[in-house]
Structure formats: C-alpha cells, structure tokens
Design an enzyme around this catalytic site. Structure first.
Site, PDB file in Angstrom:
ATOM      1  N   LYS A 113      -4.589 -13.755 -25.098  1.00  0.00           N
ATOM      2  CA  LYS A 113      -3.584 -14.754 -24.705  1.00  0.00           C
ATOM      3  C   LYS A 113      -3.898 -16.121 -25.297  1.00  0.00           C
ATOM      4  O   LYS A 113      -2.997 -16.879 -25.636  1.00  0.00           O
ATOM      5  CB  LYS A 113      -3.474 -14.841 -23.177  1.00  0.00           C
ATOM      6  CG  LYS A 113      -2.829 -13.607 -22.580  1.00  0.00           C
ATOM      7  CD  LYS A 113      -2.466 -13.792 -21.123  1.00  0.00           C
ATOM      8  CE  LYS A 113      -1.790 -12.555 -20.583  1.00  0.00           C
ATOM      9  NZ  LYS A 113      -1.560 -12.601 -19.136  1.00  0.00           N
ATOM     10  N   LYS A 199       0.673  -2.753 -26.146  1.00  0.00           N
ATOM     11  CA  LYS A 199       1.083  -2.550 -24.758  1.00  0.00           C
ATOM     12  C   LYS A 199       2.469  -3.134 -24.511  1.00  0.00           C
ATOM     13  O   LYS A 199       2.778  -4.199 -25.036  1.00  0.00           O
ATOM     14  CB  LYS A 199       0.046  -3.272 -23.893  1.00  0.00           C
ATOM     15  CG  LYS A 199      -0.001  -2.901 -22.455  1.00  0.00           C
ATOM     16  CD  LYS A 199      -0.987  -3.816 -21.731  1.00  0.00           C
ATOM     17  CE  LYS A 199      -0.524  -5.260 -21.740  1.00  0.00           C
ATOM     18  NZ  LYS A 199      -1.201  -6.148 -20.796  1.00  0.00           N
ATOM     19  N   LYS A 202       5.395  -8.380 -20.738  1.00  0.00           N
ATOM     20  CA  LYS A 202       6.444  -9.353 -20.412  1.00  0.00           C
ATOM     21  C   LYS A 202       6.482 -10.467 -21.442  1.00  0.00           C
ATOM     22  O   LYS A 202       7.499 -11.121 -21.629  1.00  0.00           O
ATOM     23  CB  LYS A 202       6.152  -9.996 -19.049  1.00  0.00           C
ATOM     24  CG  LYS A 202       6.337  -9.087 -17.872  1.00  0.00           C
ATOM     25  CD  LYS A 202       6.050  -9.854 -16.582  1.00  0.00           C
ATOM     26  CE  LYS A 202       5.356  -8.994 -15.567  1.00  0.00           C
ATOM     27  NZ  LYS A 202       4.233  -9.613 -14.879  1.00  0.00           N
TER      28      LYS A 202
HETATM   29  P1  TYM Z   1       0.713  -8.496 -14.521  1.00  0.00           P
HETATM   30  O1  TYM Z   1       1.858  -9.129 -13.884  1.00  0.00           O
HETATM   31  O2  TYM Z   1       0.425  -8.787 -15.962  1.00  0.00           O
HETATM   32  O3  TYM Z   1       0.807  -6.907 -14.397  1.00  0.00           O
HETATM   33  C1  TYM Z   1       1.081  -6.316 -13.157  1.00  0.00           C
HETATM   34  C2  TYM Z   1       0.586  -4.887 -13.110  1.00  0.00           C
HETATM   35  O4  TYM Z   1       1.249  -4.103 -14.122  1.00  0.00           O
HETATM   36  C3  TYM Z   1       0.274  -3.438 -14.912  1.00  0.00           C
HETATM   37  N1  TYM Z   1       0.787  -3.357 -16.281  1.00  0.00           N
HETATM   38  C4  TYM Z   1       0.921  -2.229 -16.968  1.00  0.00           C
HETATM   39  N2  TYM Z   1       0.662  -0.945 -16.634  1.00  0.00           N
HETATM   40  C5  TYM Z   1       0.937   0.005 -17.566  1.00  0.00           C
HETATM   41  N3  TYM Z   1       1.453  -0.263 -18.787  1.00  0.00           N
HETATM   42  C6  TYM Z   1       1.751  -1.533 -19.154  1.00  0.00           C
HETATM   43  N4  TYM Z   1       2.267  -1.789 -20.343  1.00  0.00           N
HETATM   44  C7  TYM Z   1       1.476  -2.579 -18.216  1.00  0.00           C
HETATM   45  N5  TYM Z   1       1.636  -3.922 -18.250  1.00  0.00           N
HETATM   46  C8  TYM Z   1       1.201  -4.384 -17.054  1.00  0.00           C
HETATM   47  C9  TYM Z   1      -0.979  -4.292 -14.820  1.00  0.00           C
HETATM   48  O5  TYM Z   1      -2.136  -3.544 -15.108  1.00  0.00           O
HETATM   49  C10 TYM Z   1      -0.918  -4.752 -13.382  1.00  0.00           C
HETATM   50  O6  TYM Z   1      -1.448  -3.770 -12.521  1.00  0.00           O
HETATM   51  N6  TYM Z   1      -3.826  -9.857 -13.346  1.00  0.00           N
HETATM   52  C11 TYM Z   1      -2.765  -9.056 -12.761  1.00  0.00           C
HETATM   53  C12 TYM Z   1      -2.143  -9.707 -11.558  1.00  0.00           C
HETATM   54  C13 TYM Z   1      -3.083  -9.934 -10.412  1.00  0.00           C
HETATM   55  C14 TYM Z   1      -3.699  -8.951  -9.621  1.00  0.00           C
HETATM   56  C15 TYM Z   1      -4.466  -9.644  -8.634  1.00  0.00           C
HETATM   57  C16 TYM Z   1      -3.675  -7.572  -9.643  1.00  0.00           C
HETATM   58  C17 TYM Z   1      -3.478 -11.139  -9.926  1.00  0.00           C
HETATM   59  N7  TYM Z   1      -4.309 -10.973  -8.831  1.00  0.00           N
HETATM   60  C18 TYM Z   1      -5.212  -8.967  -7.678  1.00  0.00           C
HETATM   61  C19 TYM Z   1      -4.428  -6.892  -8.684  1.00  0.00           C
HETATM   62  C20 TYM Z   1      -5.188  -7.580  -7.731  1.00  0.00           C
HETATM   63  C21 TYM Z   1      -1.756  -8.709 -13.833  1.00  0.00           C
HETATM   64  O7  TYM Z   1      -2.069  -8.193 -14.848  1.00  0.00           O
HETATM   65  O8  TYM Z   1      -0.493  -8.938 -13.613  1.00  0.00           O
END
Ligand code: TYM
Length: 335
Positions: A113, A199, A202
């Site tokens: 990022k 991957k 968003k």
């Molecule tokens: P975020 O919003 O980027 O992603 C949310 C969840 O979606 C999963 N994910 C995916 N899984 C499969 N294939 C993909 N292409 C894909 N893109 C995203 C991510 O692995 C995630 O589970 N850092 C976290 C947010 C967070 C969080 C936490 C999660 C903040 N605090 C505490 C768990 C516990 C995140 O990646 O968000």
C-alpha cells in the site's frame, strides 16, 4: 461449556466485494451459532486510505447493513462500529509504545500500500496492524475469521500479545489470550477478474476487476463476459499457468456449493468459456439476489440499523473498557 469468542471486521471503503464475502463474511455467518461473535465495521482503519471523508458515514452504515444482509443476526452476534468505542484507539496507543518499528516495516500489506501512496504515506498506514491487534485483543478473541491476506497481521497480533504478557503479566495470569486465525479452505484468496495473479481488491482502480455484493445482474453479466480468460482448451483447476481459470472455477465451486470433483465432471461436458460464463453469471446472480433483497429491507427500515449499532456499542463497550482497564493497571497507570 463456554463458547469460543470470535472477532472480525471489514473496512467501510467503497462497496464490499465477493472476495470480502467469501474470504470473511460468509464464514462468520456459517459459524455464527457455534461462537460468541463480535463483528465491527473498522472505520478507523478506513481513514488510512485516501478520499474517504464524504463517504465515510454512509459507507459505515452500508457495511453494517451488508453484514446483516449476508446473514449476520444481530440477536446472535454483536455488530458495532469501531470508532464508537474509543478503547480501540486507546489500546492501539498503548501497543504502539511496546511494538518495535521493524515489526511493522516488515508487513507485506504496508509495503504494497505504501508503494501505491507514493510520497504521501501516512503513519496510520504503518500503524494499521497495531490498531487491528487492539481490535482483536480488546475482546480476548479466540478466533479471527479472515481471508489469507490477513494472516501476517494475525501473527503480529499474537506477537504483541506475547510481548505484553511477558512484560506486564504474570506466568499464571497472562493479560491476553493468544488468538488464532480462521482461514477458509476455499475462498480465502479470490483473485481479480482482470488479472488472475492479483487479489480482488477494493482499491483496484478498475471496477471491472471485482464483483460488488450490490452489483446489478447486468453489471455482473458484463464483468464476467469481459473478464480475463485464456485461449487454452478445456477448463481446469490448479494449473499455475492458468490463474484466471482456477479463480473462475473456484468461484463457481463455492457459490454453487459443489465440490471440486463435481465441477470437474460438469466442465468436461462444456466446450469452453462460451459455455461456462453464462452458468457462472447465473450462479453469482442467484447467490447475490437474496443478499441484495435483504439489504434493501435493512437499509429502508427507519431506525433499525441505528438501533442495532447502539445495542452493539453497549455490549462491546462493556468488554472493551474492562480489558483496557486491566491493561492500564498492569502497565502501571494511575487509576
Ligand atoms: P478489508 O476490509 O481489507 O478486508 C475484509 C476481509 O475480507 C478479506 N478479503 C479477501 N478474502 C478473499 N479474497 C479477497 N480477494 C479478499 N480481499 C479481502 C480480508 O482478508 C478480510 O478478512 N485488516 C482487515 C480489517 C480488520 C480486521 C480487524 C479484521 C481490522 N481490524 C480485526 C479482523 C479482525 C482487512 O483486511 O479489511
């Protein structure tokens, strides 16, 4: 026996996509009855990216509504907004002061990022995993259901917990439980529709690279028709030279609730992409249709979502502030 506790969250940036659903939310729903659940909308994490301000509140509501639309039952699980509970940010600060800088500089997601942000890398982006550790450890979560890309952040969370336990806890009374990631066998890494080696994300500038949970049937049909494929004959899983083929078959397998053997058998009778794509489009549409219908219900019921989030805040606060107090006591703050 006491249920194990689960915590997870999604950032309210833009629209949630099918990767978020298959990697995370769908698995929260499936194991909802088995665990004691806390699902937060991690809006403090969302501000580490650019261009959030005008849409932050709306996206936060939309994300919470999507949790419910996907099947999270607020009667069973606690749904809340991260920034509504100041203990998250406060615990993150305490963690900042015991976390070595080089632990954060090693994080793959930070490096990726930061490259995209160029000259403008904010401290929050580097600190992102520390706040995530605070989210998880505040609730003494046993399990954290996430996609594959979050594995390294979970390892960091455990390292922070171990460090706090070593420095401020006692052998028979650790301050934090060590949480474990819960990563699904299939769907943990859904790939982009325009490049099977990256991957689905968003933050990809191209909308054509992902299927949003709220995409119309026409948009879905257009994205799948135009998505990247190859000129090979036949359809197959696990060929490293055909990442798009593996990704599209996997999407079909998961959403149609078939197993690999069934999908392989079915594909043997197809002539190629021209036959397969309409089936995939139909499968995605029929999986998303009930989510979209429920979403409309949730978002249109005046006061419902606010009530869910207010109740969630109350329940989550009780645990979060009790944990924060015990950490502050252990670290030596004046009560
Ligand atoms: P975020 O919003 O980027 O992603 C949310 C969840 O979606 C999963 N994910 C995916 N899984 C499969 N294939 C993909 N292409 C894909 N893109 C995203 C991510 O692995 C995630 O589970 N850092 C976290 C947010 C967070 C969080 C936490 C999660 C903040 N605090 C505490 C768990 C516990 C995140 O990646 O968000």
């Amino acid at each position: 026996m006491q249920k194990k506790r689960v915590l997870s969250g999604v950032q309210p940036t833009g629209n949630l996509h099918i990767g978020n659903y298959l990697g995370a939310i769908r698995n929260w729903v499936e194991s909802q009855a088995e665990y004691e659940n806390f699902f937060c909308v991690v809006d403090l994490h969302a501000i580490t990216g650019a261009n959030y301000r005008h849409e932050l509140a709306e996206n936060t509501r939309r994300t919470a509504a999507l949790y419910i639309a996907c099947g999270i039952d607020p009667e069973v699980s606690t749904v809340f907004v991260q920034s509504h509970i100041s203990a998250h940010a406060e615990l993150a600060w305490l963690f900042n002061c015991i976390t070595p800088l080089n632990w954060l500089e090693r994080m793959i997601q930070f490096k990726e990022k930061a490259l995209k942000q160029g000259e403008n890398v904010n401290v929050g982006l580097l600190d992102y995993p520390v706040l995530m550790a605070a989210d998880i450890l505040l609730y003494q979560a046993d399990l954290v259901p996430v996609g594959e890309d979050q594995k390294q952040h979970l390892e960091l969370t455990r390292d922070i917990a171990i460090r706090i336990n070593d420095q401020f806890g006692s052998k028979n009374q650790p301050i934090f439980k060590l949480p474990n990631p819960l990563i699904p066998k299939a769907g943990a890494r859904v790939m982009s529709l325009t490049d099977g080696n990256s991957k689905m994300s968003k933050s990809d500038p191209s909308d054509m690279s992902r299927i949003h949970l709220l995409d119309t049937p026409d948009a879905i049909a257009k994205k799948i028709k135009k998505c990247k494929t190859d000129a090979e004959r036949g359809l197959e899983f696990d060929n490293p030279n055909r990442p798009e083929c593996h990704n599209l078959l996997s999407l079909y397998m998961i959403l149609s609730a078939k197993n690999k053997e069934q999908v392989i058998a079915e594909c043997q009778n197809l002539r190629g992409w021209g036959d397969f794509k309409p089936i995939l489009i139909e499968t995605i549409n029929s999986s998303l249709q009930p989510i979209q219908a429920k979403y409309q219900e949730v978002i249109n019921e005046t006061g419902y979502l606010d009530q869910v989030l207010a109740t969630g805040k109350e329940k989550a606060s009780a645990i979060a502030f009790a944990t924060l107090r015990s950490v502050k006591d252990a670290m030596g703050f004046l009560a």
